[in-house]
Design an enzyme around this catalytic site. Structure first.
Site, PDB file in Angstrom:
ATOM      1  N   LYS A   1      -9.507   4.164  -7.533  1.00 44.78           N
ATOM      2  CA  LYS A   1      -8.735   5.325  -7.066  1.00 44.78           C
ATOM      3  C   LYS A   1      -9.110   6.562  -7.872  1.00 44.78           C
ATOM      4  CE  LYS A   1      -4.591   2.755  -5.767  1.00 44.78           C
ATOM      5  NZ  LYS A   1      -3.200   2.494  -6.107  1.00 44.78           N
TER       6      LYS A   1
ATOM      7  N   GLU B   1      -4.568 -10.926  -7.122  1.00 47.43           N
ATOM      8  CA  GLU B   1      -4.122  -9.707  -7.813  1.00 47.43           C
ATOM      9  C   GLU B   1      -3.189 -10.048  -8.975  1.00 47.43           C
ATOM     10  OE1 GLU B   1      -3.709  -5.596  -5.696  1.00 47.43           O
ATOM     11  OE2 GLU B   1      -1.709  -6.441  -5.771  1.00 47.43           O
TER      12      GLU B   1
ATOM     13  N   HIS C   1     -18.996 -24.560  10.059  1.00 49.85           N
ATOM     14  CA  HIS C   1     -20.320 -24.264  10.623  1.00 49.85           C
ATOM     15  C   HIS C   1     -20.947 -23.038   9.977  1.00 49.85           C
ATOM     16  CE1 HIS C   1     -19.862 -27.264  13.878  1.00 49.85           C
ATOM     17  NE2 HIS C   1     -18.584 -27.068  13.566  1.00 49.85           N
TER      18      HIS C   1
HETATM   19  O1  PA5 Z   1       0.934  -5.823  -4.654  1.00 46.51           O
HETATM   20  C1  PA5 Z   1       0.840  -4.634  -4.853  1.00 46.51           C
HETATM   21  O2  PA5 Z   1       1.567  -4.051  -5.643  1.00 46.51           O
HETATM   22  C2  PA5 Z   1      -0.192  -3.804  -4.125  1.00 46.51           C
HETATM   23  O3  PA5 Z   1      -0.953  -4.565  -3.271  1.00 46.51           O
HETATM   24  C3  PA5 Z   1       0.484  -2.723  -3.288  1.00 46.51           C
HETATM   25  O4  PA5 Z   1       1.344  -3.337  -2.369  1.00 46.51           O
HETATM   26  C4  PA5 Z   1      -0.537  -1.885  -2.552  1.00 46.51           C
HETATM   27  O5  PA5 Z   1      -1.445  -1.312  -3.453  1.00 46.51           O
HETATM   28  C5  PA5 Z   1       0.143  -0.775  -1.776  1.00 46.51           C
HETATM   29  O6  PA5 Z   1       0.911   0.025  -2.619  1.00 46.51           O
HETATM   30  P1  PA5 Z   1       2.072   0.917  -2.095  1.00 46.51           P
HETATM   31  O7  PA5 Z   1       3.065   0.052  -1.443  1.00 46.51           O
HETATM   32  O8  PA5 Z   1       2.587   1.618  -3.292  1.00 46.51           O
HETATM   33  O9  PA5 Z   1       1.454   1.883  -1.103  1.00 46.51           O
END
Ligand code: PA5
Length: 447
Positions: free
Chosen positions: A422, A287, A308
């Protein structure tokens, strides 16, 4: 201080030591950029000094809430997704019993809000029936659909079971200081609430209550975890020479491999307890770096299990991968292979050896085979699997990720690409405010 070890000798058939050291100054510069807060995403650098700056009072407060959950609940459900659950899940799974996760430590820790599986939620709800349970709801934005939906269902079940007043004692929230529906709800209901600092993003939040509260509820020593991280914070600071700076070396090595056509990094372990460490790592690097058409694709395997299944591809498939192996030097327990008089399985040549000796030979054999097959190999060794070394490992990866993202030239601290699904989902579900998107998406579906 004993530290985790990083060994890059087995990448040297593909990239040279000179190539890596030629980037030392760049890495140092990127690490300084992190520390000076002059790079992209510099409003999200709060994680950098979390381990060394968390106070005794903050730790004690988290521990006190954790102890309350531990005293009153048989099960605690951690509600969160992405960075709001993976760090805690990684540490809890690594340091809990595999078959009896609770051993003598109650409560059972379970997770929700990280998927929208109706069967998952139904089964969880059924599991919680008749049990004394609590909920920790974690969402920085306080608006993420998956955890909000799970929390709505679980909150109702809890209130229906123990009444609204008692339910308040069994719920805690971890969220933004002001924004989001979760903050409004927590204030209104009077839940114990922890704040995620503005300048800490989800996937870098293990050393905030996001990670620490669930980990403490699981009976794991958060002071040791933080100590490991704080020691690694020192060991990876830009003052530490490149040749001793694990985070800088790892960041440079993976970027050099990437520039040499190795587009996929596979994190491999030889202990099933590390499965979720890999899941957390995949999010951290994937990410952070997958942007602007760039970035290493992060994948993971659990060995020897996946030898495997994916072993063939790794040995012999497209040569676009490199492997980073996390190895644990010493297992927690001891188990020897017994002698068998008849030896019908032909395993007496292993009798008297520890199971871990076999595992270690599988590890070495795999490394040599994969290197022979053209897969560069980075090796990270933990002296033991405990709180202290996991704290080191998590911080090491975070620091390396920041440096690596800057070497790649992207902002490692945002995630604009996550919004696309989203928007479509809200449009398809007719969420108020998404009317225009709904029209646009209908024409896309029909085209
Ligand atoms: O690293 C990040 O910012 C994301 O993975 C968030 O943690 C994830 O989308 C969850 O978001 P939130 O904590 O606002 O619910």
């Amino acid at each position: 201080m004993k530290t985790i070890q990083l060994n890059i000798n087995k990448v040297l058939g593909q990239i040279s030591k000179e190539q890596i050291f030629a980037q030392a100054e760049q890495a140092k510069h990127r690490n300084k950029t992190l520390e000076e807060g002059t790079g992209k995403g510099n409003d999200f650098l709060g994680w950098l000094h979390l381990p060394s700056s968390i106070t005794e009072a903050e730790i004690n407060d988290i521990q006190a809430t954790a102890d309350r959950f531990r005293a009153t609940c048989d099960v605690v459900v951690i509600v969160g997704i992405g960075g709001s659950y993976l760090g805690a899940k990684a540490v809890i799974d690594a340091l809990s019993g595999t078959f009896d996760p609770v051993e003598n430590k109650k409560p059972i820790i379970t997770f929700a809000g990280h998927n929208i599986g109706e069967d998952y939620l139904y089964e969880l709800s059924a599991f919680l029936k008749g049990k004394s349970f609590g909920i920790i709801n974690i969402s920085k934005s306080g608006t993420t659909t998956e955890p909000a939906l799970a929390f709505r269902i679980l909150k109702k079940q809890l209130e229906d079971t123990v009444g609204k007043e008692e339910a308040k004692n069994r719920i805690a929230a971890v969220t933004d200081k002001a924004k989001g529906a979760l903050k409004t709800l927590a204030d209104k209901e009077g839940y114990k609430t922890y704040i995620i600092p503005d300048n800490v993003g989800g996937r870098f939040s293990v050393f905030t209550p996001v990670g620490l509260l669930p980990i403490a509820v699981a009976g794991i020593n958060i002071k040791q975890l933080i100590k490991g991280a704080a020691d690694m914070e020192n060991a990876t600071s830009s003052n530490v020479a490149f040749e001793n700076n694990l985070a800088e070396i790892y960041a440079v090595t993976r970027n050099e491999l990437y520039n040499n056509g190795k587009k996929i990094e596979i994190l491999a372990n030889f202990s099933p307890k590390l499965h979720y460490v890999s899941e957390w790592w995949k999010q951290l690097f994937g990410e952070s770096e997958g942007k602007e058409g760039k970035g290493i694709y992060t994948a993971s395997v659990d060995f020897t299990t996946d030898l495997h299944s994916m072993g063939q591809w790794i040995q012999d498939g497209e040569r676009s991968i490199f492997e980073t192996v996390i190895s644990i030097a010493k297992p927690q327990y001891r188990m020897e292979i017994p002698t068998d008089k008849q030896d019908l399985d032909g395993l007496n040549f292993l009798a008297g050896k520890r199971v871990d000796e076999v595992n270690k030979m599988a590890e070495l054999g795999t490394q040599l085979a994969h290197v022979d097959g053209g897969v560069p190999n980075i090796r990270i060794e933990l002296p033991e699997l405990n709180e202290y070394y996991l704290g080191q490992l998590i911080y090491f990866f975070e620091r390396a990720c920041g440096i690596s993202g800057y070497l790649l030239g992207i902002n490692p601290f945002d995630q604009p690409g996550v919004e696309a699904y989203k928007k479509n989902m809200f449009a398809l579900l007719n969420k108020p405010g998404f009317e225009e998107e709904n029209k646009a998406i209908q024409s896309k579906i029909n085209s």
